[in-house]
Design a protein around this motif. Structure first.
Motif, mmCIF file in Angstrom:
data_model
loop_
_atom_site.group_PDB
_atom_site.id
_atom_site.type_symbol
_atom_site.label_atom_id
_atom_site.label_comp_id
_atom_site.label_asym_id
_atom_site.label_seq_id
_atom_site.Cartn_x
_atom_site.Cartn_y
_atom_site.Cartn_z
ATOM 1 N N ALA A 319 61.072 -32.500 -52.602
ATOM 2 C CA ALA A 319 59.913 -32.491 -51.793
ATOM 3 C C ALA A 319 58.930 -33.655 -52.189
ATOM 4 O O ALA A 319 58.554 -34.339 -51.335
ATOM 5 C CB ALA A 319 59.242 -31.231 -51.934
ATOM 6 N N ILE A 320 58.690 -33.877 -53.664
ATOM 7 C CA ILE A 320 58.172 -35.041 -53.948
ATOM 8 C C ILE A 320 58.675 -36.536 -53.454
ATOM 9 O O ILE A 320 57.952 -37.149 -52.905
ATOM 10 C CB ILE A 320 57.796 -35.109 -55.405
ATOM 11 N N PHE A 321 59.920 -36.514 -53.412
ATOM 12 C CA PHE A 321 60.456 -37.664 -53.085
ATOM 13 C C PHE A 321 60.238 -38.064 -51.742
ATOM 14 O O PHE A 321 59.894 -39.256 -51.178
ATOM 15 C CB PHE A 321 61.898 -37.747 -53.293
ATOM 16 N N ASN A 322 60.488 -36.960 -50.820
ATOM 17 C CA ASN A 322 60.332 -37.052 -49.296
ATOM 18 C C ASN A 322 58.829 -37.598 -49.046
ATOM 19 O O ASN A 322 58.419 -38.473 -48.006
ATOM 20 C CB ASN A 322 60.585 -35.819 -48.710
ATOM 21 N N GLY A 330 48.588 -48.291 -47.813
ATOM 22 C CA GLY A 330 47.464 -48.500 -47.017
ATOM 23 C C GLY A 330 47.039 -47.602 -46.326
ATOM 24 O O GLY A 330 45.673 -47.609 -45.968
ATOM 25 N N SER A 331 47.758 -46.545 -46.152
ATOM 26 C CA SER A 331 47.259 -45.301 -45.464
ATOM 27 C C SER A 331 46.223 -44.526 -46.402
ATOM 28 O O SER A 331 46.469 -44.533 -47.504
ATOM 29 C CB SER A 331 48.121 -44.536 -44.749
ATOM 30 N N ASP A 332 45.723 -43.436 -45.679
ATOM 31 C CA ASP A 332 44.752 -42.198 -46.916
ATOM 32 C C ASP A 332 45.719 -41.656 -47.656
ATOM 33 O O ASP A 332 46.583 -41.013 -47.281
ATOM 34 C CB ASP A 332 44.074 -41.481 -45.767
ATOM 35 N N PRO A 333 45.830 -42.089 -49.132
ATOM 36 C CA PRO A 333 46.600 -41.237 -49.830
ATOM 37 C C PRO A 333 46.481 -39.771 -50.204
ATOM 38 O O PRO A 333 47.187 -39.037 -50.518
ATOM 39 C CB PRO A 333 46.524 -42.101 -51.312
ATOM 40 N N VAL A 334 45.214 -39.257 -49.805
ATOM 41 C CA VAL A 334 44.957 -37.994 -49.927
ATOM 42 C C VAL A 334 45.604 -36.998 -48.670
ATOM 43 O O VAL A 334 46.291 -36.239 -49.030
ATOM 44 C CB VAL A 334 43.398 -37.505 -50.016
ATOM 45 N N LYS A 335 45.315 -37.518 -47.545
ATOM 46 C CA LYS A 335 45.738 -37.097 -46.583
ATOM 47 C C LYS A 335 47.465 -37.190 -46.413
ATOM 48 O O LYS A 335 48.152 -36.182 -45.785
ATOM 49 C CB LYS A 335 45.315 -37.463 -45.140
ATOM 50 N N TYR A 336 47.845 -38.402 -46.732
ATOM 51 C CA TYR A 336 49.226 -38.659 -46.034
ATOM 52 C C TYR A 336 50.185 -38.500 -47.352
ATOM 53 O O TYR A 336 51.484 -38.793 -47.247
ATOM 54 C CB TYR A 336 49.193 -39.702 -45.440
ATOM 55 N N LEU A 337 49.750 -38.522 -48.641
ATOM 56 C CA LEU A 337 50.491 -38.397 -49.805
ATOM 57 C C LEU A 337 50.516 -37.010 -50.387
ATOM 58 O O LEU A 337 50.972 -36.343 -50.543
ATOM 59 C CB LEU A 337 50.600 -39.526 -50.797
ATOM 60 N N ALA A 341 52.482 -33.817 -50.017
ATOM 61 C CA ALA A 341 53.386 -33.351 -51.320
ATOM 62 C C ALA A 341 53.061 -31.951 -51.380
ATOM 63 O O ALA A 341 53.967 -31.204 -51.888
ATOM 64 C CB ALA A 341 53.103 -34.179 -52.416
ATOM 65 N N THR A 342 51.664 -31.615 -51.524
ATOM 66 C CA THR A 342 51.435 -30.333 -51.528
ATOM 67 C C THR A 342 52.015 -29.084 -50.822
ATOM 68 O O THR A 342 52.463 -28.126 -51.040
ATOM 69 C CB THR A 342 49.898 -30.019 -51.887
ATOM 70 N N SER A 343 51.939 -29.502 -49.287
ATOM 71 C CA SER A 343 52.626 -28.884 -48.327
ATOM 72 C C SER A 343 53.898 -28.856 -48.559
ATOM 73 O O SER A 343 54.646 -27.456 -48.395
ATOM 74 C CB SER A 343 52.352 -29.456 -46.873
ATOM 75 N N ALA A 357 54.657 -26.131 -59.221
ATOM 76 C CA ALA A 357 54.042 -27.190 -58.152
ATOM 77 C C ALA A 357 52.907 -27.870 -58.787
ATOM 78 O O ALA A 357 52.580 -29.158 -58.643
ATOM 79 C CB ALA A 357 53.822 -26.556 -56.799
ATOM 80 N N PRO A 358 51.766 -27.390 -59.281
ATOM 81 C CA PRO A 358 50.419 -28.031 -59.776
ATOM 82 C C PRO A 358 50.701 -29.127 -60.738
ATOM 83 O O PRO A 358 50.087 -29.945 -60.877
ATOM 84 C CB PRO A 358 49.799 -26.994 -60.357
ATOM 85 N N ILE A 359 51.929 -28.993 -61.404
ATOM 86 C CA ILE A 359 52.033 -30.074 -62.579
ATOM 87 C C ILE A 359 52.498 -31.107 -61.739
ATOM 88 O O ILE A 359 52.429 -32.361 -62.247
ATOM 89 C CB ILE A 359 52.802 -29.850 -63.645
ATOM 90 N N PHE A 360 53.024 -31.070 -60.544
ATOM 91 C CA PHE A 360 53.633 -32.410 -59.872
ATOM 92 C C PHE A 360 52.695 -33.217 -59.340
ATOM 93 O O PHE A 360 52.548 -34.491 -59.162
ATOM 94 C CB PHE A 360 54.785 -32.012 -58.671
ATOM 95 N N THR A 361 51.690 -32.540 -58.925
ATOM 96 C CA THR A 361 50.561 -33.240 -58.086
ATOM 97 C C THR A 361 49.003 -33.323 -59.066
ATOM 98 O O THR A 361 48.161 -33.924 -58.519
ATOM 99 C CB THR A 361 50.019 -32.463 -56.904
ATOM 100 N N HIS A 362 49.223 -32.759 -60.289
ATOM 101 C CA HIS A 362 47.984 -32.678 -61.135
ATOM 102 C C HIS A 362 47.241 -34.179 -61.255
ATOM 103 O O HIS A 362 45.928 -34.269 -60.972
ATOM 104 C CB HIS A 362 48.501 -32.268 -62.569
#
Length: 371
Positions: A319-322, A330-337, A341-343, A357-362
């Motif tokens: 999931a993280i790799f994808n 250059g795109s919005d890292p919050v919205k598009y990364l 990733a959280t989804s 999951a939280p430790i992957f995106t912490h």
């Protein structure tokens, strides 16, 4: 009356003559020019001082990330490089690619495009795969294609002092400087830094199966390796490789990593061991969570060993790799990364690794809050 008029006329002529002579003797244009020139000089000096102050920024420490690529690992390696660019922070990032000649052009074209897209936020260099003539074929096929090239980087990258070597199947999930800072924590005798192969004796590979010497109780994993190339050259690192190969060639299940373990078994004072969050693998969560540093501070570098990025063995890793692969620089890292990733991670929470999951995106959350 006539005399009075003539006298006045004479005085006027005399006065005019005097004024004319004064003007000729003290010309006004050169004086004005000199004043203007002086003002321009002062202005120029002031502007130069302002420019120096404006553009004289503090030099950031350079972080050098090196990767070795052969075969079909090009796409995977580019996703890793993308993650390093995203998480470069304020560092001066240099990417060093050591690759087969037939794939060098693709790296050159992609990295050139990314430099333009990110306003020259990093530099890069590309080198060819080279092995010593002695045992050349054996070195090339020791483990995965060209993996053992990492052993010879002190020679291949003779112009560099230190590098952070990473396998192609790794992703940065935190500022690259988080790993690099450990160079400053190494003592003067240590020439490399790695994490333990395992955290638990019950599932350790080296302590249960290895037929050759290895470092410590559980061995070392070399997928994320700080390398002080200068000290390695002084240690005659290259000269120590062939004897280990010749002595243990029948027992080197993990190839170059096993050779590294043999060397540091014999010279334990030469290696620095940092926490597992800097090389987090499925072994740290597939049965139970056993990487405390990741639980406390999140994963810094994710290692998709055993093809966990490319298969469904560990859905959380994939999931993280994808999410990283799909993200456009250059795109919005919050919205598009981060959100992506959280989804994707939310779909894996029924697995042992997905449960964490939280430790992957912490660290993503912390970093992107400051942008």
């Amino acid at each position: 009356m006539v005399r009075l008029k003539l006298s006045c006329l004479f005085l006027c002529v005399v006065c005019f003559s005097i004024v004319t002579l004064l003007c000729l003797y003290f010309p006004d244009k050169p004086i004005i020019y000199k004043i203007s020139r002086f003002s321009a000089l002062n202005t120029s000096i002031l502007l130069q001082r302002h420019s120096v102050k404006l553009f004289q920024t503090k030099k950031n420490e350079e972080v050098v990330i090196a990767v070795v690529i052969c075969g079909n690992r090009t796409s995977e390696a580019l996703v890793m490089i993308k993650s390093a660019i995203i998480f470069r922070g304020n560092t001066d990032l240099r990417i060093v690619v050591v690759a087969e000649k037939n794939i060098q052009q693709e790296f050159d074209e992609t990295l050139r495009d990314w430099k333009l897209l990110t306003n020259d936020s990093f530099s890069y260099e590309i080198h060819s795969i080279t092995f010593p003539k002695e045992h050349s074929d054996e070195w090339r096929k020791l483990f995965q294609p060209c993996a053992s090239e990492r052993l010879f980087l002190p020679s291949v990258l003779s112009h560099l002092d230190s590098i952070l070597y990473v396998d192609t199947d790794t992703l940065f999930l935190s500022n690259v400087e988080d790993v690099w800072k450990h160079f400053a924590l190494m003592n003067s005798s240590q020439l490399a830094a790695m994490v333990p192969e395992h955290e638990d004796m019950n599932v350790g590979w080296y302590n249960r199966f290895a037929k050759h010497p290895y470092y410590g109780k559980l061995g070392l994993n070399s997928g994320v390796m700080l390398m002080n190339l200068t000290r390695m050259r002084e240690f005659d690192w290259i000269g120590r490789l062939a004897p280990v190969l010749e002595k243990y060639r029948l027992y080197l299940t993990w190839g170059d990593q096993d050779i590294i373990n043999v060397i540091f078994h014999d010279h334990p004072d030469k290696v620095y061991v940092y926490p597992c969050r800097y090389n987090f693998r499925s072994d740290h969560c597939m049965y139970m969570s056993n990487c405390k540093s990741a639980e406390e501070n999140g994963i810094a570098v994710l290692h998709g060993s055993r093809s966990t990025f490319q298969t469904n063995k560990q859905p959380a890793f994939r999931a993280i790799f994808n999410a990283m692969a799909q993200y456009q620089l250059g795109s919005d890292p919050v919205k598009y990364l981060l959100d992506k990733a959280t989804s994707l991670l939310n779909e894996t929470i029924i697995t042992n690794c997905g449960h964490l999951a939280p430790i992957f995106t912490h660290n993503m959350r912390i970093l992107f809050q400051t942008i």
